[in-house]
Scaffold this motif. Structure first.
Motif, PDB file in Angstrom:
ATOM      1  N   SER A   1      -3.287  10.164  -2.915  1.00 59.81           N
ATOM      2  CA  SER A   1      -3.397   8.915  -3.655  1.00 59.81           C
ATOM      3  C   SER A   1      -3.164   7.748  -2.710  1.00 59.81           C
ATOM      4  O   SER A   1      -2.229   7.792  -1.898  1.00 59.81           O
TER       5      SER A   1
ATOM      6  N   SER B   1      -1.594  -2.696  -4.057  1.00 62.17           N
ATOM      7  CA  SER B   1      -1.230  -3.713  -5.042  1.00 62.17           C
ATOM      8  C   SER B   1      -1.244  -5.063  -4.357  1.00 62.17           C
ATOM      9  O   SER B   1      -0.632  -5.244  -3.304  1.00 62.17           O
TER      10      SER B   1
ATOM     11  N   GLN C   1      -7.023   1.720  -6.545  1.00 69.46           N
ATOM     12  CA  GLN C   1      -6.386   3.019  -6.399  1.00 69.46           C
ATOM     13  C   GLN C   1      -7.434   4.106  -6.227  1.00 69.46           C
ATOM     14  O   GLN C   1      -8.472   4.096  -6.890  1.00 69.46           O
TER      15      GLN C   1
ATOM     16  N   GLN D   1      -7.436   8.246  -6.267  1.00 66.06           N
ATOM     17  CA  GLN D   1      -6.715   9.491  -6.502  1.00 66.06           C
ATOM     18  C   GLN D   1      -7.684  10.637  -6.263  1.00 66.06           C
ATOM     19  O   GLN D   1      -8.786  10.634  -6.820  1.00 66.06           O
TER      20      GLN D   1
ATOM     21  N   LYS E   1      -2.810   3.616  -3.167  1.00 61.60           N
ATOM     22  CA  LYS E   1      -2.745   2.530  -4.132  1.00 61.60           C
ATOM     23  C   LYS E   1      -2.414   1.243  -3.392  1.00 61.60           C
ATOM     24  O   LYS E   1      -1.432   1.189  -2.653  1.00 61.60           O
TER      25      LYS E   1
ATOM     26  N   ILE F   1      -5.070  -4.522  -8.378  1.00 59.35           N
ATOM     27  CA  ILE F   1      -4.805  -3.166  -7.874  1.00 59.35           C
ATOM     28  C   ILE F   1      -6.119  -2.472  -7.540  1.00 59.35           C
ATOM     29  O   ILE F   1      -7.124  -2.657  -8.220  1.00 59.35           O
TER      30      ILE F   1
ATOM     31  N   LYS G   1       0.841  -1.194   0.000  1.00 60.02           N
ATOM     32  CA  LYS G   1       0.000   0.000   0.000  1.00 60.02           C
ATOM     33  C   LYS G   1       0.879   1.247   0.000  1.00 60.02           C
ATOM     34  O   LYS G   1       1.763   1.395   0.838  1.00 60.02           O
TER      35      LYS G   1
END
Length: 186
Positions: free
Chosen positions: A180, A184, A164, A166, A182, A162, A59
């Motif tokens: 942001s 994964s 995400q 933003q 994210k 993923i 993260k």
């Protein structure tokens, strides 16, 4: 780490303010059936599935130019994916508020009213399987023609790959900020 906590608290406070403003009742609301893809149900099911599989996530959190990355396991997937499920557009009052296009495995919903928070949802399907989801939210508040705050969120979700979030945000007293998150899947 301090900047992350400070930004997180500010973002939560602004999100709560935006949530209160976006909760508008409509006299036309009834007990109609769903017309659009049920994001709330989809992400509730994803939260349960991910809680069972308990994947390791890399993260990354970014606030403006500050970045922090950690490997971790998510304790509460419903909270982690809440911005996705809160973008659900299945409200009876909004049945005629979105243009729907369903072609070549891509299902898209585009707001006809620029005042609606969720402006776009695009879903790529392959048969019954969701390949990815993209959501664009936009909120703006003005007083006497001056912008108090404006937020644009781009939410992306690719199952088992993923997710995400933003966020570009302008708050009159704080200026511009970029956030942001994210995650994964490892």
């Amino acid at each position: 780490m301090y900047w992350f906590k400070k930004c997180f608290i500010i973002a939560c406070a602004l999100f709560a303010l935006l949530l209160v403003q976006s909760c508008k009742s409509d006299a036309r609301a009834g007990n109609d059936t769903e017309k659009f893809f049920d994001l709330k149900k989809y992400f509730a099911n994803e939260s349960l599935r991910l809680a069972k599989s308990d994947p390791l996530i890399t993260k990354t959190a970014i606030h403006n130019k500050n970045r922090e990355t950690k490997k971790l396991r998510i304790a509460d997937w419903a909270t982690e994916l809440s911005l996705f499920s809160e973008s659900d557009i299945n409200k009876p009052a909004w049945k005629a508020s979105y243009k729907v296009i369903n072609a070549d495995g891509i299902l898209s919903f585009t707001a006809k009213d620029p005042g609606l928070k969720t402006q776009d949802i695009v879903i790529k399907r392959q048969g019954d399987k969701i390949k990815w989801i993209l959501i664009v939210n936009h909120t703006k508040s003005t007083v006497l023609g001056k912008v108090l705050y404006e937020t644009t969120e781009k939410l992306s979700y690719i199952p088992d790959s993923i997710y995400q979030i933003q966020k570009r945000q302008f708050v009159r007293t704080l200026g511009f900020n970029f956030y942001s998150i994210k995650g994964s899947f490892n």
